[in-house]
Design an enzyme around this catalytic site. Structure first.
Site, PDB file in Angstrom:
ATOM      1  N   TYR A   1       0.848  -1.204   0.000  1.00 38.54           N
ATOM      2  CA  TYR A   1       0.000   0.000   0.000  1.00 38.54           C
ATOM      3  C   TYR A   1       0.876   1.243   0.000  1.00 38.54           C
ATOM      4  O   TYR A   1       1.975   1.240   0.544  1.00 38.54           O
ATOM      5  CB  TYR A   1      -0.985   0.034   1.179  1.00 38.54           C
ATOM      6  CG  TYR A   1      -0.387  -0.145   2.554  1.00 38.54           C
ATOM      7  CD1 TYR A   1      -0.077  -1.406   3.038  1.00 38.54           C
ATOM      8  CD2 TYR A   1      -0.179   0.946   3.406  1.00 38.54           C
ATOM      9  CE1 TYR A   1       0.443  -1.584   4.313  1.00 38.54           C
ATOM     10  CE2 TYR A   1       0.326   0.780   4.681  1.00 38.54           C
ATOM     11  CZ  TYR A   1       0.650  -0.484   5.134  1.00 38.54           C
ATOM     12  OH  TYR A   1       1.168  -0.664   6.389  1.00 38.54           O
TER      13      TYR A   1
ATOM     14  N   SER B   1       1.301   6.729  12.940  1.00 39.79           N
ATOM     15  CA  SER B   1       0.235   6.310  12.028  1.00 39.79           C
ATOM     16  C   SER B   1      -1.106   6.919  12.417  1.00 39.79           C
ATOM     17  O   SER B   1      -1.853   7.405  11.564  1.00 39.79           O
ATOM     18  CB  SER B   1       0.118   4.779  12.012  1.00 39.79           C
ATOM     19  OG  SER B   1       1.313   4.216  11.536  1.00 39.79           O
TER      20      SER B   1
HETATM   21  C1  VOV Z   1       7.619  -4.807   9.928  1.00 39.71           C
HETATM   22  C2  VOV Z   1       8.155  -4.065  10.828  1.00 39.71           C
HETATM   23  C3  VOV Z   1       8.637  -2.647  10.723  1.00 39.71           C
HETATM   24  C4  VOV Z   1       9.770  -2.171  11.296  1.00 39.71           C
HETATM   25  C5  VOV Z   1      10.780  -2.947  12.137  1.00 39.71           C
HETATM   26  C6  VOV Z   1       9.874  -0.777  10.965  1.00 39.71           C
HETATM   27  C7  VOV Z   1      10.900   0.062  11.428  1.00 39.71           C
HETATM   28  C8  VOV Z   1      11.109   1.318  10.866  1.00 39.71           C
HETATM   29  C9  VOV Z   1      12.222   2.188  11.224  1.00 39.71           C
HETATM   30  C10 VOV Z   1      13.265   1.867  12.278  1.00 39.71           C
HETATM   31  C11 VOV Z   1      12.130   3.310  10.430  1.00 39.71           C
HETATM   32  C12 VOV Z   1      13.084   4.531  10.433  1.00 39.71           C
HETATM   33  C13 VOV Z   1      14.339   4.243   9.715  1.00 39.71           C
HETATM   34  C14 VOV Z   1      14.124   3.794   8.300  1.00 39.71           C
HETATM   35  O1  VOV Z   1      14.170   2.578   8.109  1.00 39.71           O
HETATM   36  O2  VOV Z   1      13.876   4.634   7.441  1.00 39.71           O
HETATM   37  C15 VOV Z   1      10.989   3.134   9.583  1.00 39.71           C
HETATM   38  C16 VOV Z   1      10.594   4.039   8.592  1.00 39.71           C
HETATM   39  C17 VOV Z   1       9.361   3.984   7.994  1.00 39.71           C
HETATM   40  N1  VOV Z   1       8.369   3.051   8.192  1.00 39.71           N
HETATM   41 FE1  VOV Z   1       8.530   1.369   9.267  1.00 39.71          FE
HETATM   42  N2  VOV Z   1       8.807  -0.413  10.192  1.00 39.71           N
HETATM   43  C18 VOV Z   1       8.012  -1.518  10.025  1.00 39.71           C
HETATM   44  C19 VOV Z   1       6.763  -1.599   9.350  1.00 39.71           C
HETATM   45  C20 VOV Z   1       6.176  -0.494   8.781  1.00 39.71           C
HETATM   46  C21 VOV Z   1       4.800  -0.415   8.351  1.00 39.71           C
HETATM   47  C22 VOV Z   1       3.789  -1.533   8.463  1.00 39.71           C
HETATM   48  C23 VOV Z   1       4.596   0.830   7.827  1.00 39.71           C
HETATM   49  C24 VOV Z   1       3.286   1.404   7.334  1.00 39.71           C
HETATM   50  C25 VOV Z   1       2.663   2.269   8.430  1.00 39.71           C
HETATM   51  C26 VOV Z   1       1.308   1.832   8.878  1.00 39.71           C
HETATM   52  O3  VOV Z   1       0.842   2.358   9.903  1.00 39.71           O
HETATM   53  O4  VOV Z   1       0.677   0.989   8.244  1.00 39.71           O
HETATM   54  C27 VOV Z   1       5.833   1.540   7.890  1.00 39.71           C
HETATM   55  C28 VOV Z   1       6.028   2.808   7.396  1.00 39.71           C
HETATM   56  C29 VOV Z   1       7.275   3.424   7.443  1.00 39.71           C
HETATM   57  C30 VOV Z   1       7.589   4.635   6.739  1.00 39.71           C
HETATM   58  C31 VOV Z   1       6.640   5.360   5.800  1.00 39.71           C
HETATM   59  C32 VOV Z   1       8.882   4.982   7.062  1.00 39.71           C
HETATM   60  C33 VOV Z   1       9.639   6.220   6.566  1.00 39.71           C
HETATM   61  C34 VOV Z   1       9.185   7.366   7.430  1.00 39.71           C
HETATM   62  C35 VOV Z   1       9.929   8.650   7.246  1.00 39.71           C
HETATM   63  O5  VOV Z   1       9.348   9.681   7.670  1.00 39.71           O
HETATM   64  O6  VOV Z   1      11.055   8.656   6.728  1.00 39.71           O
HETATM   65  N3  VOV Z   1       6.767   0.734   8.514  1.00 39.71           N
HETATM   66  N4  VOV Z   1      10.359   1.946   9.907  1.00 39.71           N
END
Ligand code: VOV
Length: 252
Positions: free
Chosen positions: A148, A226
């Site tokens: 998504y 979120s």
């Molecule tokens: C499956 C597990 C999981 C894990 C461990 C995880 C961890 C992390 C870390 C540590 C970081 C920051 C460093 C990087 O890696 O950039 C991020 C970054 C990010 N994430 Fe995440 N995320 C996950 C999962 C995960 C999900 C399921 C989603 C969708 C949100 C939801 O509500 O549906 C998401 C979104 C994001 C996004 C859009 C970003 C970039 C944001 C920005 O502003 O730059 N993410 N995420």
């Protein structure tokens, strides 16, 4: 101006969603279908050597529901390589039995919200094997995919881009903690698409148990990043297609 997060970029990503034109497929004769399947097979056979040469990764999943019938996900070194792939697909006989359903263009991204995200000291972050594996990931052959697109809100009261770096880092830390609770259950690939596509990020999740997508996304909805700042596009969920199961799906 507010401090932008630093980002590292890896492979370019194309999520290419197609629908099957079942009317045309069933109307074709056996020989036409055999040619189409042979050309599809040859197209997919090219994915392995690209992965072995570490120049990209590819996968295909069926999509459940009416938004599309399958998605090919490609990671490559350049937008040109992605363009060449979609054009190559369009030229094979099998493509005549498909219609375009949706596509998403982005680039695998890592930000510096989490410690160790970016090197920041002038050294080449790609020399760090953990960073390299995150930015140029080999797509897992997991049973299920969930994709998504999403944005971070830019409204007067809730504007992610007006929060200072420390606040965003704190919020992303909480996000990461929830995500880590799904280690071994869900693998995420976050790809940035500002300037490339209609949303700001593509979220691609892989899991052996599709229910874990629901658990993870639901739990994250209660987390401030979120709950307050997330805006979400359409969700696509599906099942891994091997060459065999793809042929099985197409068998009449
Ligand atoms: C499956 C597990 C999981 C894990 C461990 C995880 C961890 C992390 C870390 C540590 C970081 C920051 C460093 C990087 O890696 O950039 C991020 C970054 C990010 N994430 Fe995440 N995320 C996950 C999962 C995960 C999900 C399921 C989603 C969708 C949100 C939801 O509500 O549906 C998401 C979104 C994001 C996004 C859009 C970003 C970039 C944001 C920005 O502003 O730059 N993410 N995420």
């Amino acid at each position: 101006m507010n401090e932008a997060a630093l980002t590292l970029e890896g492979w370019y990503a194309l999520h290419d969603f197609r629908s099957l034109n079942w009317t045309a497929w069933t109307a074709a004769d056996d020989e036409e279908r055999a040619v189409a399947l042979e050309e599809l097979h040859a197209f997919m056979q090219e994915w392995g050597p690209v992965e072995e040469a570490k120049e990209g990764s590819s996968t295909v999943y069926s999509i459940v529901g009416q938004k599309a019938d399958f998605v090919m996900m490609f990671l490559r070194e350049s937008l040109e390589a992605l363009n060449a792939l979609e054009t190559a697909f369009n030229k094979i006989a099998f493509a005549q039995y498909t219609t375009k359903a949706y596509s998403y263009v982005s680039i695998v991204e890592l930000s510096n919200y989490a410690a160790g995200g970016t090197a920041g000291d002038g050294s080449d972050p790609m020399l760090n094997p953990h960073v390299a594996a995150r930015l140029k990931p080999i797509l897992p052959q997991a049973k299920h995919i969930c994709f998504y697109p999403m944005n971070k809100k830019r409204e007067l009261a809730d504007n992610w881009y007006m929060l200072d770096m420390d606040k965003r880092r704190e919020l992303m830390h909480s996000h990461g903690l929830i995500g880590r609770g799904y280690a071994g259950k869900v693998k995420q690939i976050i790809s940035g698409s500002v300037g490339f596509d209609d949303w700001e990020w593509g979220v691609t999740l892989f899991a052996e148990d599709a229910l874990q997508f629901k658990k993870l996304v639901y739990e994250m909805r209660f987390d401030e990043v979120s709950a307050r700042y997330g805006e979400f596009g359409p969700f696509y969920v599906g099942n891994l297609l091997t060459e065999e199961s793809f042929e099985e799906m197409l068998k009449l």
